[in-house]
Design an enzyme around this catalytic site. Sequence first.
Site, short mmCIF file in Angstrom:
data_model
loop_
_atom_site.label_atom_id
_atom_site.label_comp_id
_atom_site.label_asym_id
_atom_site.label_seq_id
_atom_site.Cartn_x
_atom_site.Cartn_y
_atom_site.Cartn_z
N GLU A 141 0.85 -1.18 0.00
CA GLU A 141 0.00 0.00 0.00
C GLU A 141 0.90 1.24 0.00
OE1 GLU A 141 -3.44 0.46 0.01
OE2 GLU A 141 -2.64 2.49 -0.22
N LEU A 148 -0.39 4.56 0.32
CA LEU A 148 -1.13 5.78 0.69
C LEU A 148 -0.31 6.67 1.61
CD1 LEU A 148 -2.39 5.80 3.83
CD2 LEU A 148 -3.92 4.12 2.87
N LYS A 162 7.65 -1.99 -2.07
CA LYS A 162 7.26 -1.05 -1.01
C LYS A 162 8.47 -0.40 -0.34
CE LYS A 162 5.11 1.02 2.21
NZ LYS A 162 3.95 1.86 2.23
N CYS A 176 6.61 5.58 8.97
CA CYS A 176 6.98 4.73 7.82
C CYS A 176 8.41 4.94 7.34
CB CYS A 176 6.00 4.97 6.68
SG CYS A 176 4.31 4.62 7.17
C1 UGA Z 1 4.97 7.69 3.21
C2 UGA Z 1 4.96 7.48 1.69
O1 UGA Z 1 4.94 8.75 1.03
C3 UGA Z 1 3.74 6.67 1.27
O2 UGA Z 1 3.78 6.42 -0.13
C4 UGA Z 1 3.73 5.35 2.03
O3 UGA Z 1 2.57 4.58 1.74
C5 UGA Z 1 3.74 5.63 3.52
O4 UGA Z 1 4.91 6.41 3.86
C6 UGA Z 1 3.80 4.30 4.22
O5 UGA Z 1 4.81 3.60 4.10
O6 UGA Z 1 2.75 3.87 4.77
P1 UGA Z 1 3.68 9.33 4.89
O7 UGA Z 1 4.49 8.68 5.98
O8 UGA Z 1 2.22 9.55 5.09
O9 UGA Z 1 3.83 8.47 3.54
O10 UGA Z 1 4.35 10.75 4.67
P2 UGA Z 1 5.07 11.51 3.45
O11 UGA Z 1 4.10 12.39 2.79
O12 UGA Z 1 5.86 10.57 2.63
O13 UGA Z 1 6.09 12.43 4.27
C7 UGA Z 1 7.14 11.82 5.04
C8 UGA Z 1 8.01 12.85 5.69
O14 UGA Z 1 8.85 13.48 4.72
C9 UGA Z 1 7.30 13.98 6.42
O15 UGA Z 1 7.91 14.16 7.67
C10 UGA Z 1 7.49 15.18 5.53
O16 UGA Z 1 7.50 16.38 6.26
C11 UGA Z 1 8.85 14.88 4.91
N1 UGA Z 1 9.10 15.52 3.60
C12 UGA Z 1 8.33 15.21 2.52
C13 UGA Z 1 10.14 16.43 3.47
O17 UGA Z 1 10.87 16.72 4.44
N2 UGA Z 1 10.39 17.00 2.25
C14 UGA Z 1 9.64 16.70 1.17
O18 UGA Z 1 9.91 17.26 0.09
C15 UGA Z 1 8.59 15.79 1.30
#
Ligand code: UGA
Length: 477
Positions: A171, A173, A227, A283
């Site tokens: 997944e 998401l 994944k 994650c």
């Molecule tokens: C992440 C992945 O994006 C999903 O595809 C995956 O399904 C999920 O983990 C999981 O394994 O279940 P998520 O943990 O919801 O999703 O968060 P992200 O949107 O990926 O952000 C992760 C972190 O990276 C956050 O702390 C965000 O602030 C940081 N981030 C993101 C940055 O510092 N810079 C960026 O350009 C983007």
Amino acid sequence: MSAPTHAASAPGAAPVVERPRMTVIGTGYLGATHAVCMALLGHEVLGVDVDAAKIAELASGRVPFFEPGLPERLREALDSGRLRFTTDFDEAARFGDVHFICVGTPQAPGSDAADLRYVEAAFTALAERIDRKALLVGKSTVPIGTAARLTALVQEVSPLGTELELAWNPEFLREGFAVHDTLHPDRLVFGVASAWAEEQLAAAFRPILEEDTPLVVGDLATAELVKVAANSFLATKISYINAMAEVCEATGADVNVLASALSYDSRIGGRFLKPGLGFGGGCLPKDIRAFAHRAEELGVGQAVRFLREVDAINQRRRVRTVDLVRELAGGSLEGVRVAALGAAFKPNSDDVRDAPALDVARMLYLEGASVMVYDPEAAENAHRVYPDLSYAASMAEAVAGADVVVLLTEWQEFRDADPAELGARVAARRIVDGRHALDADAYHAAGWVYRALGRPADSQTVALGTDHRDEVVIARS
Ligand code: UGA
């Protein structure tokens, strides 16, 4: 769509159930969203969890965590009569043609490995009770090789023996976009061991496949790998730009200008190239550690050793943010009043697992600062983890009398704040923008000392390209 890896089911093979009844085992973030979305797509769904309180909440239409849009969709699914919840595994085993296992795989205590006890318990509890043809589908993020090991385990304990099949369906998401990403994924990935399993999974996802969603079919190990490879890539991209921020700090260059220039190269792209405090959550951090750990076990540790560096770069951003706050405070944090804006690991979430924001707040506190934290949604969870920090009920309360303000999670409320109004409340107009989310020019104009990681002290506003796919709009009453 990729070519199926298996020939069509042989004549005489078990029939595929075209409208399979589904169970979703584990109703946390992933499971609750999956159960709701599958019911919205027209399936009969039974959500199952060992946590009776969680099941009672969901059954009464309440989502036990913050996720924009999910509460409305939960009520819709319950009203349709197609979604129910239970703690009863006997009922689940009788009900389901396809069982999705969505339980957590946290980092094991004292190790980088994933803790698989919940996954094993869920598969075993179901398998022991299943006595008719059914498909067990793992969605949890697991170390490569887990699905093969679980196949042997479930076939041993199930009355069905080798007739009980297992598939893996990772997944992707994102929190904050859970419903959208589930209903309209970039791609579906099926890891299967037979043509029957592939066809049965395709039937379960028929409405999504009919939208021309790309489908990639592979074996169990490849599906597990997709994944962790995806999350590793995303973490690497973030740490890459943050490593460049370190170089910028040593040279006087500006990482925002750099990121902007890189993002116009369509081979690189601007998504996940936003510099700042780095990644956190339940994650990315634990997945890259578990992947590195598993690769070492497999004798290919060298191939992903860079993930250790990705992790180290990410951790250094937290330390460097504390350095900047200390610098602005005049060299010591002892007795300094710091307003910490944000606690969640990212905006539009109340999740504080491995949250960079809270880690920074904790480090500031340990150096003697008096830290007042404000987060629009995550304060309750944050307080549970760090009861020693002080929590404000509003942004205005948090910044009142602050010597330094530090933005740690880029909630829209913080982006929208008026620097002049904010300036009237603080003791000194000094701000560290840990997420490169604020308008530097507007803060300078309102008399603030504005600092951001990887940017010179007199940096101007550089708008980093935003992508509508990363923007959450939340309706607030
Ligand atoms: C992440 C992945 O994006 C999903 O595809 C995956 O399904 C999920 O983990 C999981 O394994 O279940 P998520 O943990 O919801 O999703 O968060 P992200 O949107 O990926 O952000 C992760 C972190 O990276 C956050 O702390 C965000 O602030 C940081 N981030 C993101 C940055 O510092 N810079 C960026 O350009 C983007």
